[in-house]
Design an enzyme around this catalytic site. Structure first.
Site, PDB file in Angstrom:
ATOM      1  N   GLY A 121     -20.931  18.667 -11.959  1.00  0.00           N
ATOM      2  CA  GLY A 121     -21.795  17.772 -11.200  1.00  0.00           C
ATOM      3  C   GLY A 121     -23.130  17.658 -11.899  1.00  0.00           C
ATOM      4  O   GLY A 121     -23.283  18.095 -13.044  1.00  0.00           O
ATOM      5  N   ASP A 122     -24.110  17.030 -11.230  1.00  0.00           N
ATOM      6  CA  ASP A 122     -25.460  16.852 -11.778  1.00  0.00           C
ATOM      7  C   ASP A 122     -25.407  16.335 -13.224  1.00  0.00           C
ATOM      8  O   ASP A 122     -24.905  15.254 -13.465  1.00  0.00           O
ATOM      9  CB  ASP A 122     -26.277  18.140 -11.659  1.00  0.00           C
ATOM     10  CG  ASP A 122     -26.511  18.521 -10.189  1.00  0.00           C
ATOM     11  OD1 ASP A 122     -26.039  17.795  -9.313  1.00  0.00           O
ATOM     12  OD2 ASP A 122     -27.151  19.547  -9.931  1.00  0.00           O
ATOM     13  N   ASN A 123     -25.881  17.144 -14.168  1.00  0.00           N
ATOM     14  CA  ASN A 123     -25.940  16.669 -15.558  1.00  0.00           C
ATOM     15  C   ASN A 123     -24.613  16.899 -16.289  1.00  0.00           C
ATOM     16  O   ASN A 123     -24.568  17.502 -17.355  1.00  0.00           O
ATOM     17  CB  ASN A 123     -27.064  17.394 -16.306  1.00  0.00           C
ATOM     18  CG  ASN A 123     -28.426  17.051 -15.741  1.00  0.00           C
ATOM     19  OD1 ASN A 123     -28.636  17.095 -14.541  1.00  0.00           O
ATOM     20  ND2 ASN A 123     -29.345  16.665 -16.608  1.00  0.00           N
ATOM     21  N   TRP A 124     -23.549  16.393 -15.719  1.00  0.00           N
ATOM     22  CA  TRP A 124     -22.211  16.700 -16.268  1.00  0.00           C
ATOM     23  C   TRP A 124     -21.677  15.603 -17.172  1.00  0.00           C
ATOM     24  O   TRP A 124     -20.544  15.700 -17.658  1.00  0.00           O
ATOM     25  CB  TRP A 124     -21.247  16.968 -15.118  1.00  0.00           C
ATOM     26  CG  TRP A 124     -20.714  15.751 -14.430  1.00  0.00           C
ATOM     27  CD1 TRP A 124     -21.437  14.732 -13.927  1.00  0.00           C
ATOM     28  CD2 TRP A 124     -19.333  15.430 -14.193  1.00  0.00           C
ATOM     29  NE1 TRP A 124     -20.613  13.785 -13.365  1.00  0.00           N
ATOM     30  CE2 TRP A 124     -19.313  14.189 -13.512  1.00  0.00           C
ATOM     31  CE3 TRP A 124     -18.127  16.065 -14.471  1.00  0.00           C
ATOM     32  CZ2 TRP A 124     -18.120  13.584 -13.129  1.00  0.00           C
ATOM     33  CZ3 TRP A 124     -16.949  15.458 -14.076  1.00  0.00           C
ATOM     34  CH2 TRP A 124     -16.953  14.223 -13.421  1.00  0.00           C
TER      35      TRP A 124
END
Lengths: 705, 705
Positions: free
Chosen positions: B304-307
């Site tokens: 997730g997020d900065n994936w």
């Protein structure tokens, strides 16, 4: 005694006479099956008789089997599981109606429907029964386009099967053949000579029936009131080529199996074919009408059955020289389909319900059906008149229902009263016009119908709803197509354009909305101070980052899966908008299932639904307005809502003769105001410019100016 | 004490310790905002710590403002009312998050969105604030594609605004710059050196955030968990060109304003860009992981997020060399998204609900939410295991809800029991595979999500419903795309292909269904004896006379307005079909509004609706079967219905270990049968091959073989 035509009925002469007097009939007609007898011939009334030019003489097709009519058909779709494929073209059709015509095989076409490619003739053969495709691509689907012979007239077949008639098949013969055409004329002459007692010949209708095919179980398979599939033949294709200078093929009529039905955007070839047929049919029909006139009779035409090529809003219709038209009606849309016709002296309505046992049976209440039909029809008649009314079927059946008889007595009196109080005028309307925009335009004015009547499917319920509302509102209307939109002079005649329909149908317009000229024209039209009202999927077609191509004008777009990752923030107007004036609660937009979202922060949202988004909104665009409604099925509430919207966008809020009750409408004439109560309740309503008016149930009241 | 990770909480040390013991945790981690203190450091548990490679050092972006990240944006749409048009590109965006970058103007593009044409650079200028288009076509719409700078990290911004944090903005810096990349490595080394007490580095995540944009009112405007718009920059475009040999432009990312979101069919350029980014990111991520390993720590990654670029089903993922992944879950789909990953040693789930006040407030019943989440998740774990579980948030909040604490105690014990009774094995499944076909295929396995979770919109509720049902059924599944379908060797691995989705989305496949190779391949696949199950709009795309291009396989088509003139005659099966085995009444297909009609007289219609036509049907096609379902939202009934359908089409009716109660499911392992009660009621169920089994509410029972 005027303006009413009734059907005769053998064996019930006295009863018929009684109703003739009660309803004030001045004309009688024979129905299918009944023949005039002496009693009726001696009545002091005009006498109508039905005449079928393409099937009146059933000896003819039996003596000339090569000159009967054809129909263009497509086989079922078959997937190739092997290296060859056999197709029985007639599988799935009713062979009592249609028979394969092997003589026409040169015109047939085999298509690979997985790729859309035509299979070359070298790759298939026909052995008299089946088409064998010798070179197929495995797991592709194939079809055969072919000609069949029409060995049973569609309407005759329908009546035969519905009423268990025991008659020989009536076979339609084809006026495209010189010999048959001359026979049609000669037979009509001979008939006129013989039937001296007939005053009016009611053509039912001319040469080619609208499209109907039955399936192998003798049930209707496909029907299109506007369909041309039963007018084609190899000979007609040759004539088309001579006239238009290029070739037409079966695929142009078959249209991948859709048969160019009224929901489809018409192709250029199909429009050319309609034009060609209208010219062809009107030329021949004129000869028939001239013959009738030669014998001192009048000629009218029924709008239906064999009406192909005679569309009254087509450009060759007036050449036929008819004295009148007769149409069937149950509502305002049906009335306006007839009353808006130009170049026709006698406009006659045969009302529904038909006097048949399916409605007139013990325990049923046909008077309620009549009240509802008359309520809707009367609004339209007050807006734009028809000249005559009447019924079809068995008067003896109607006579058993005294409330129905009373209702019709009242209605026929009202009908004559309308003509007496406002002779030769329609109600007063603003100068400007409202345009109804779809892919067909003028040619299908008021014809939203699947069959003969404005009874719809859920896919056009809002189109019918909007038309029904408009049919009784005091505006000048015109049906326009996308060429009209691109013609600046034409467009300048309008103040409001309405587009109603489902995406990818002729009603909303489909790929016409990819034409930047159309988009620019409508944008300019609105920006200048006019309005565009879109209902359902106006301007819908995927492309360029939007779905509604006029989302800038409308201020809304439809979620079709491309923009689901956007968050939406919308708020309904807090104050009650003028559009809801006199309306209680919400409006009903019908069954929808997609989400409509605002594309403009300043959009006025009149009705917002949690699940389906914007249901009604108004967007300021330049000096004009874009209005969006998710749907508008017909109802008294929705009629008033649309009227409010139109008055709002045309800046006409303080109009005279508007009631404070949605069930009451007023129509202004030169000397009178006509006020109708569209409800079954007595009520008092305040009308601007008039004050309070008391009305009994369904009353029509005239107030002298 | 094993397989459970819990968050620490300062000031509640004793309470945390109690729950650690009760739930058997063997690892702790710091959440966003909490730092480890001495008490926790000395616990006998592994210690996880979150690390943000792209924003850990907030000095860096302040010293190197030229090396922060960019985002590709499109302006609002503007209609030209005059001969020129001015556009403020940033109007409609949140300027605290995104700032115009005038340095990048050479990469910007102006489009005429009415025609789709690019406006040449000579015809527009940028004055530092607005784009002025000097030559426009009046009444056409225009947009500007441009680069903005990301001056606030999206997740940091979200947390800041949601929790009213009062911290400086966290700015993400861009690893595409050599200097910044080296700094990221150096900073990580220094951090590892300093944090000797940390055993596991939990990357959250690597370099680029998924796409989120906020609007001018600081509310989310657009979000796509799969979006690459925040990974692009002029420098990245240059690198792309070097690698792929051709140019990429903003329009390839902007995609007419749709931003290539997950519902869109991906273009070739966008797929190339994903491939390029996955390779780029995985190369850099590997360096980070190697650094962590050098310091004797383990490296796991949060999904997730900065994936961006690290999709675990992508082909470069395994090169990163991670020890594990952590995903968030509330249901079976979420579990399988993690448990189906290959080349990963530790698969960890952070369960929902999050231990936050939005769920844990007085009067709420979080234990009921937990029971429902665990019920769905447990089915998936029994089908395919994850290794660890845990929670995030505040344990002190959870402790106030004893029923929740009890529920989780039971679940953590069950979780360990599953691993003890079936070590290193998944439940026994048939050899063949079931393929889930959509436009993305493997790369988005189990990711039907709009955001991090399988919570959907009505447009993908059936996709999620089918996946949730399948997540706990004993079958081998694989997600495939249309290239896989055209590869005969690949296709031969499957016995059933399932296609679920709305028309014209990547879920159903859109224009891929115009590819005759795809159609032929599926037809051959079914004709040979396999099955195709279509839900919603399978194979939908207009053309060639049909809408469902596989109407021959399915035996049904959808009415989209082209074929309304056809009559329809359909009859539901009179006998109860095996598909309804153990099911009471009808199945619920969700909200639909079009009509589905049979194209084959021999179609078995399992459920027929008067207004919407065929809701469920089975069609014999060659030796195989085509199944159609109008919709299948998740429910226990629909899960059993799908299971019955699959068993029916795979000829597997007399399967062992099937219960006579839809709430009971059994999973076969080497030594045991695991039986679950998915309801909150005690019950007795007969299970084939086992006989009667008694189960208390939500019980998991193990029966030795």
């Amino acid at each position: 005694m005027s303006r009413v035509t009734l059907p005769i009925e053998k064996g019930c002469e006295e009863l018929v006479l009684e109703l003739i007097k009660l309803w004030g009939a001045d004309a009688i007609r024979n129905s299918d099956g009944t023949k005039l007898n002496e009693f009726f011939e001696n009545l002091d009334a005009k006498v109508y008789s039905t005449y079928f030019p393409a099937r009146e003489d059933q000896e003819w097709p039996r003596q000339n089997p090569d000159e009967i009519q054809h129909q263009a058909l497509i086989s079922e779709r078959y997937t190739a599981f092997d290296d060859t494929l056999e197709i029985d073209p007639m599988a799935g059709y009713y062979k009592e109606q249609l028979e394969l015509d092997p003589e026409t095989v040169d015109y047939w076409q085999v298509f690979d429907r997985t790729t859309g490619e035509l299979v070359t003739k070298e790759n298939w053969t026909f052995d008299g029964n089946v088409v064998k495709i010798n070179k197929v691509t495995k797991f592709h689907e194939y079809t055969v386009n072919f000609f069949s012979k029409q060995v049973w007239d569609t309407t005759h077949m329908y009546n035969h099967m519905t009423n268990n008639w025991d008659t020989d098949k009536s076979i339609p013969y084809d006026a495209v053949f010189d010999k048959t055409r001359e026979h049609i004329y000669a037979h009509l002459k001979e008939w006129c000579e013989r039937n001296t007692n007939i005053n009016v010949v009611r053509f039912t209708t001319f040469f080619y029936h609208f499209t109907i095919m039955y399936n192998q179980h003798a049930m209707q398979k496909f029907g299109d009131w506007f369909g041309y599939s039963a007018s084609v033949s190899p000979k007609m294709f040759e004539k088309f080529k001579e006239e238009k200078g290029y070739e037409i093929t079966l695929e142009d009529i078959i249209d991948k199996g859709y048969y160019n039905n009224q929901f489809r955007n018409p192709s250029k070839v199909f429009l050319d074919y309609i034009d060609f047929m209208q010219k062809f049919v009107s030329t021949l029909a004129k000869v028939c009408v001239d013959i009738v006139h030669e014998y001192g009779k009048e000629a009218i035409m029924f709008i239906g059955d064999n009406w192909v090529g005679t569309e009254p809003y087509g450009k060759y219709f007036k050449n036929i020289g008819l004295d009148g038209v007769a149409g069937s009606a149950e509502c305002g849309v049906d009335i306006r389909m007839v009353s808006d016709m130009e170049d026709v002296r006698i406009k006659e309505i045969r009302f529904l319900p038909y006097l048949f046992p399916d409605t007139f049976y013990e325990g049923n209440t046909p008077h309620l059906e009549w009240e509802y039909n008359w309520m809707r029809s009367r609004r339209a008649i007050l807006t734009k008149k028809v000249d005559r009314m009447g019924f079809g079927g068995y008067l003896s059946l109607a006579a058993k229902f005294p409330e129905f008889v009373d209702g019709v007595t009242k209605s026929t009196n009202e009908f004559r009263e309308i003509h007496e109080n406002s002779p030769n005028e329609d109600c007063i309307k603003p100068d400007y016009k409202i345009g109804i925009l779809n892919s067909w335009g003028k040619i299908k004015s008021w014809q939203a119908n699947r069959t003969g009547h404005a009874s719809g499917v859920k896919e056009n319920v809002s189109y019918i709803g909007v038309l029904e509302a408009l049919s009784g509102l005091p505006y000048n209307l015109e049906f326009i197509n996308f060429d009209d939109v691109k013609n600046p002079e034409k467009l300048a005649e309008f103040k409001v354009i309405i587009n109603v329909g489902e995406a990818n149908t002729s009603f909303s317009g489909g790929c016409n909305w990819k034409d930047e000229k159309v988009l620019s024209a409508i944008r300019e039209f609105v920006a200048k101070g006019n309005s565009f009202i879109g209902v359902g999927d106006p301007s819908a077609t995927c492309g360029n980052g939007t779905y509604f191509q006029l989302q800038d004008v409308l201020g809304v777009d439809k979620e079709v899966g491309n923009t689901l990752q956007f968050s939406r923030y919308m708020k309904q107007n807090e104050e009650k908008h003028f559009a809801f004036d006199q309306i209680q609660g919400k409006i009903y937009i019908g069954n929808r299932n997609k989400y409509i979202y605002s594309t403009n922060e300043n959009l006025e949202i009149l009705q917002l639904d949690k699940e389906f988004g914007v249901e009604a909104s108004i967007n300021n665009y330049g000096k004009g307005k874009g209005v969006y409604l998710q749907g508008l099925p017909y109802s008294v509430e929705n009629t008033r809502f649309l009227y409010n919207i139109i008055r709002y966008v045309t800046n006409d809020l303080n109009k005279k003769y508007v009631s404070d009750n949605i069930y009451v409408e007023a129509y202004e004439f030169k000397d009178y105001i006509a006020i109708v109560n569209n409800s079954a309740e007595s009520l008092t309503s305040n009308i601007t410019g008039l004050g309070n008016v008391e009305l009994s149930k369904y009353e029509l009241k005239w107030i002298k100016k």
